[in-house]
Design a protein around this motif. Structure first.
Motif, PDB file in Angstrom:
ATOM      1  N   ARG A 167       0.817  -1.223   0.000  1.00 24.76           N
ATOM      2  CA  ARG A 167       0.000   0.000   0.000  1.00 24.76           C
ATOM      3  C   ARG A 167       0.846   1.266   0.000  1.00 24.76           C
ATOM      4  N   GLY A 168       1.806   1.367   0.909  1.00 23.64           N
ATOM      5  CA  GLY A 168       2.564   2.609   1.044  1.00 23.64           C
ATOM      6  C   GLY A 168       3.357   2.956  -0.195  1.00 23.64           C
ATOM      7  N   LEU A 169       4.179   2.016  -0.682  1.00 25.45           N
ATOM      8  CA  LEU A 169       5.028   2.280  -1.847  1.00 25.45           C
ATOM      9  C   LEU A 169       4.193   2.497  -3.100  1.00 25.45           C
ATOM     10  N   THR A 170       3.145   1.686  -3.260  1.00 25.97           N
ATOM     11  CA  THR A 170       2.293   1.824  -4.448  1.00 25.97           C
ATOM     12  C   THR A 170       1.577   3.170  -4.444  1.00 25.97           C
ATOM     13  N   ALA A 171       1.087   3.588  -3.277  1.00 33.43           N
ATOM     14  CA  ALA A 171       0.362   4.863  -3.194  1.00 33.43           C
ATOM     15  C   ALA A 171       1.262   6.039  -3.550  1.00 33.43           C
ATOM     16  N   ASP A 229      -4.088   6.843   1.052  1.00 29.62           N
ATOM     17  CA  ASP A 229      -3.486   5.507   1.170  1.00 29.62           C
ATOM     18  C   ASP A 229      -2.082   5.593   1.757  1.00 29.62           C
ATOM     19  N   VAL A 230      -1.321   6.637   1.379  1.00 27.25           N
ATOM     20  CA  VAL A 230       0.007   6.833   1.963  1.00 27.25           C
ATOM     21  C   VAL A 230      -0.113   7.073   3.463  1.00 27.25           C
ATOM     22  N   LEU A 231      -1.060   7.908   3.849  1.00 29.28           N
ATOM     23  CA  LEU A 231      -1.261   8.201   5.272  1.00 29.28           C
ATOM     24  C   LEU A 231      -1.693   6.958   6.047  1.00 29.28           C
ATOM     25  N   GLN A 232      -2.531   6.148   5.428  1.00 33.92           N
ATOM     26  CA  GLN A 232      -2.958   4.911   6.079  1.00 33.92           C
ATOM     27  C   GLN A 232      -1.768   3.983   6.290  1.00 33.92           C
ATOM     28  N   ALA A 233      -0.926   3.842   5.261  1.00 31.46           N
ATOM     29  CA  ALA A 233       0.255   2.993   5.386  1.00 31.46           C
ATOM     30  C   ALA A 233       1.218   3.531   6.443  1.00 31.46           C
ATOM     31  N   ALA A 234       1.237   4.858   6.629  1.00 29.43           N
ATOM     32  CA  ALA A 234       2.132   5.489   7.611  1.00 29.43           C
ATOM     33  C   ALA A 234       1.635   5.333   9.039  1.00 29.43           C
ATOM     34  N   GLY A 235       0.388   4.860   9.210  1.00 27.70           N
ATOM     35  CA  GLY A 235      -0.122   4.636  10.561  1.00 27.70           C
ATOM     36  C   GLY A 235      -1.225   5.577  10.990  1.00 27.70           C
ATOM     37  N   PHE A 236      -1.759   6.371  10.076  1.00 29.13           N
ATOM     38  CA  PHE A 236      -2.859   7.281  10.408  1.00 29.13           C
ATOM     39  C   PHE A 236      -4.204   6.574  10.220  1.00 29.13           C
ATOM     40  N   ARG A 237      -5.128   6.839  11.143  1.00 29.36           N
ATOM     41  CA  ARG A 237      -6.491   6.319  11.048  1.00 29.36           C
ATOM     42  C   ARG A 237      -7.471   7.451  11.334  1.00 29.36           C
ATOM     43  N   GLU A 238      -8.610   7.431  10.633  1.00 26.83           N
ATOM     44  CA  GLU A 238      -9.610   8.486  10.812  1.00 26.83           C
ATOM     45  C   GLU A 238     -10.382   8.257  12.110  1.00 26.83           C
ATOM     46  N   VAL A 239     -10.501   9.311  12.921  1.00 35.00           N
ATOM     47  CA  VAL A 239     -11.253   9.260  14.180  1.00 35.00           C
ATOM     48  C   VAL A 239     -12.077  10.539  14.310  1.00 35.00           C
ATOM     49  N   GLN A 240     -13.028  10.533  15.242  1.00 35.72           N
ATOM     50  CA  GLN A 240     -13.832  11.714  15.539  1.00 35.72           C
ATOM     51  C   GLN A 240     -13.369  12.295  16.866  1.00 35.72           C
ATOM     52  N   ILE A 241     -13.005  13.569  16.871  1.00 40.74           N
ATOM     53  CA  ILE A 241     -12.636  14.282  18.096  1.00 40.74           C
ATOM     54  C   ILE A 241     -13.528  15.510  18.185  1.00 40.74           C
ATOM     55  N   ASP A 242     -14.349  15.546  19.230  1.00 41.32           N
ATOM     56  CA  ASP A 242     -15.325  16.644  19.375  1.00 41.32           C
ATOM     57  C   ASP A 242     -16.175  16.789  18.117  1.00 41.32           C
ATOM     58  N   GLU A 243     -16.623  15.627  17.614  1.00 36.05           N
ATOM     59  CA  GLU A 243     -17.496  15.554  16.438  1.00 36.05           C
ATOM     60  C   GLU A 243     -16.864  16.158  15.184  1.00 36.05           C
ATOM     61  N   GLU A 244     -15.552  16.180  15.163  1.00 38.29           N
ATOM     62  CA  GLU A 244     -14.834  16.676  13.978  1.00 38.29           C
ATOM     63  C   GLU A 244     -13.873  15.588  13.510  1.00 38.29           C
ATOM     64  N   PRO A 245     -13.786  15.333  12.181  1.00 32.76           N
ATOM     65  CA  PRO A 245     -12.908  14.258  11.693  1.00 32.76           C
ATOM     66  C   PRO A 245     -11.426  14.643  11.771  1.00 32.76           C
ATOM     67  N   PRO A 261      10.879   6.760   7.683  1.00 30.27           N
ATOM     68  CA  PRO A 261      11.986   7.174   6.809  1.00 30.27           C
ATOM     69  C   PRO A 261      11.922   6.516   5.426  1.00 30.27           C
ATOM     70  N   THR A 262      11.531   5.236   5.393  1.00 30.45           N
ATOM     71  CA  THR A 262      11.403   4.555   4.102  1.00 30.45           C
ATOM     72  C   THR A 262      10.313   5.204   3.260  1.00 30.45           C
ATOM     73  N   LEU A 263       9.223   5.586   3.908  1.00 34.90           N
ATOM     74  CA  LEU A 263       8.117   6.227   3.189  1.00 34.90           C
ATOM     75  C   LEU A 263       8.518   7.598   2.663  1.00 34.90           C
ATOM     76  N   VAL A 264       9.308   8.321   3.458  1.00 28.55           N
ATOM     77  CA  VAL A 264       9.800   9.625   3.002  1.00 28.55           C
ATOM     78  C   VAL A 264      10.695   9.441   1.769  1.00 28.55           C
ATOM     79  N   ASP A 265      11.590   8.449   1.819  1.00 22.74           N
ATOM     80  CA  ASP A 265      12.449   8.173   0.659  1.00 22.74           C
ATOM     81  C   ASP A 265      11.617   7.806  -0.565  1.00 22.74           C
ATOM     82  N   ALA A 266      10.562   7.000  -0.355  1.00 29.30           N
ATOM     83  CA  ALA A 266       9.709   6.584  -1.471  1.00 29.30           C
ATOM     84  C   ALA A 266       9.005   7.785  -2.093  1.00 29.30           C
ATOM     85  N   LEU A 267       8.554   8.714  -1.256  1.00 31.09           N
ATOM     86  CA  LEU A 267       7.894   9.917  -1.776  1.00 31.09           C
ATOM     87  C   LEU A 267       8.879  10.762  -2.585  1.00 31.09           C
TER      88      LEU A 267
END
Length: 442
Positions: A167-171, A229-245, A261-267
């Protein structure tokens, strides 16, 4: 190793090699596939590695059946058989060469070797096209030969098919290949800033979350293909905080086998997937090498712009009958040359046959020699190519581009073997016999 990982592994090796050359006292670099320099005799042409035509896949039984059916229909429509044997082709070429000598107009066409660069945008007859378009291959994906617009679709399909595995490299590649350049560059710069902040300050809360309504995120990241998809591969997930995404980062959510660091190099190392220009080889009889039009794919500008340019040129000729200075003529010539992306190269052999190939205007003269060499039955044969207006190419010309030599949008070159009398050369076939199968009946 997957195709995506091989792609980035190759890029990493290339970058390390360039860095090694740049940081050492090894002297001037050279291409890995370049021949070793030898002391060549004065006036001799340097040897070049031959252009290797792409391997074609074997026809399936269904394709063979369809081809046979098409041939049967053609034979019923036109009862004249076209003999593709070497003797028949040589005889046909000789007859047509005699006809050329008897007809003044054909003789003028052959001596000038020019091909009309008129666009087909005005609804011209496609049967008169020198070729049906410009075609490419993509080594990363397969051996197909397609137009660039079809490759864009195939590349997008291919990348989305690889998402689940890498996912990360392909994205990272999706960002560069599925968005316009400006959007891709802004997105990559923003993502790198996010990740570098996390690498330096992994415990700092403000760097571990991204408000999805943030203007920078909305403008430069959120709606760019591949970015989420890059953000998901980097470890980010969507959440609600105070009813805001928000997107919230957690190291535990990193894609397996991947780190920031590998993802930064890939970008940083991602780029457009490389397409190789297919030569689209044709073998022509003298009567088939007549004046024809080039397809719109050869132009940098759109068909509408081509038509407008032609109208403006016609109006300028009518309204401005003034003497032009040398500088004015050169500026006009350069403007005309910049209209083209590709050039159609034809090489005429002493027996009357032609070979035709498509070249990028920034390819070198040596690439033409390599192309011709790959078509010869004897690839070790020493030969010259002679431009009808410029004469023979020198060793210094080999590194010049077609644009530098003004061989645009088309050029006729004459094949010559040093020391071989013209009558003897006219009776020889220099081409590989399998290429003769490319000769088409009229």
């Amino acid at each position: 190793m997957s195709k995506i990982k091989r792609f980035f592994s190759k890029k990493k090796e290339e970058a390390a090699f360039k860095l090694k050359l740049g940081g050492s006292s090894m002297g001037a670099g050279h291409k890995l596939n370049a021949p070793k320099p030898e002391a060549a005799p004065s006036g001799s042409r340097h040897k070049h590695e031959a252009y290797v035509p792409p391997k074609r896949n074997e026809l399936s039984n269904e394709a063979r059946a369809a081809a046979n059916a098409a041939l049967n229909r053609i034979e019923k429509k036109d009862s004249r058989d076209f003999n593709t044997s070497l003797a028949a082709i040589k005889a046909q070429a000789k007859r047509e060469l005699e006809a050329e000598r008897r007809q003044k107009e054909d003789l003028a066409n052959a001596s000038s070797g020019s091909i009309s660069a008129t666009s087909t945008s005005s609804g011209g007859d496609n049967r008169n096209l020198a070729c049906q378009g410009v075609f490419f291959r993509c080594p990363l994906i397969g051996e197909e030969v397609l137009e660039k617009k079809l490759w864009k679709v195939r590349i997008k399909e291919f990348l989305y098919q690889q998402l689940e595995a890498d996912r990360g490299l392909t994205a990272c590649l999706i960002i560069h290949n599925c968005n316009v350049k400006e959007k891709a560059e802004d997105c990559v710069a923003t993502l790198i800033r996010y990740f570098e902040n996390l690498i330096k300050n992994p415990e700092e809360e403000k760097f571990c979350k991204i408000r999805m309504s943030n203007k920078i995120f909305s403008d430069k990241v959120r709606y760019v293909e591949g970015a989420l998809d890059v953000l998901q591969a980097a470890g980010f997930r969507e959440v609600q905080i105070d009813e805001e995404p928000f997107l919230l980062w957690d190291k535990e959510n990193l894609e397996e086998g991947l780190d920031l660091p590998t993802l930064v190099d890939a970008l940083k190392n991602s780029e457009l997937i490389h397409l190789e220009l297919d030569r689209n080889i044709k073998v022509l009889l003298p009567s088939q090498a007549r004046r024809v039009v080039l397809p719109d794919d050869f132009y940098r500008i759109s068909p509408e712009e081509i038509k407008k340019e032609q109208q403006l040129r016609a109006e300028a000729i009518e309204s401005a009958q003034i003497l032009k200075t040398k500088a004015m003529r050169e500026r006009e010539e350069q403007r005309n040359l910049r209209m083209y992306r590709y050039s159609l190269v034809r090489v005429k052999f002493p027996n009357g046959l032609y070979i035709q190939g498509t070249f990028n205007v920034y390819e070198k003269i040596s690439d033409i020699f390599e192309f011709v060499q790959s078509c010869l039955a004897d690839e070790t044969l020493e030969f010259n190519l002679i431009a009808t207006s410029e004469g023979k190419f020198s060793d210094e010309d080999m590194e010049k581009t077609l644009y530098d030599c003004k061989l645009i949008p088309n050029i006729l070159l004459l094949f010559n073997v040093p020391g071989m009398p013209t009558p003897a050369a006219a009776d020889l076939n220099f081409l590989k016999e399998d290429l003769l199968m490319l000769v088409q009946s009229m």
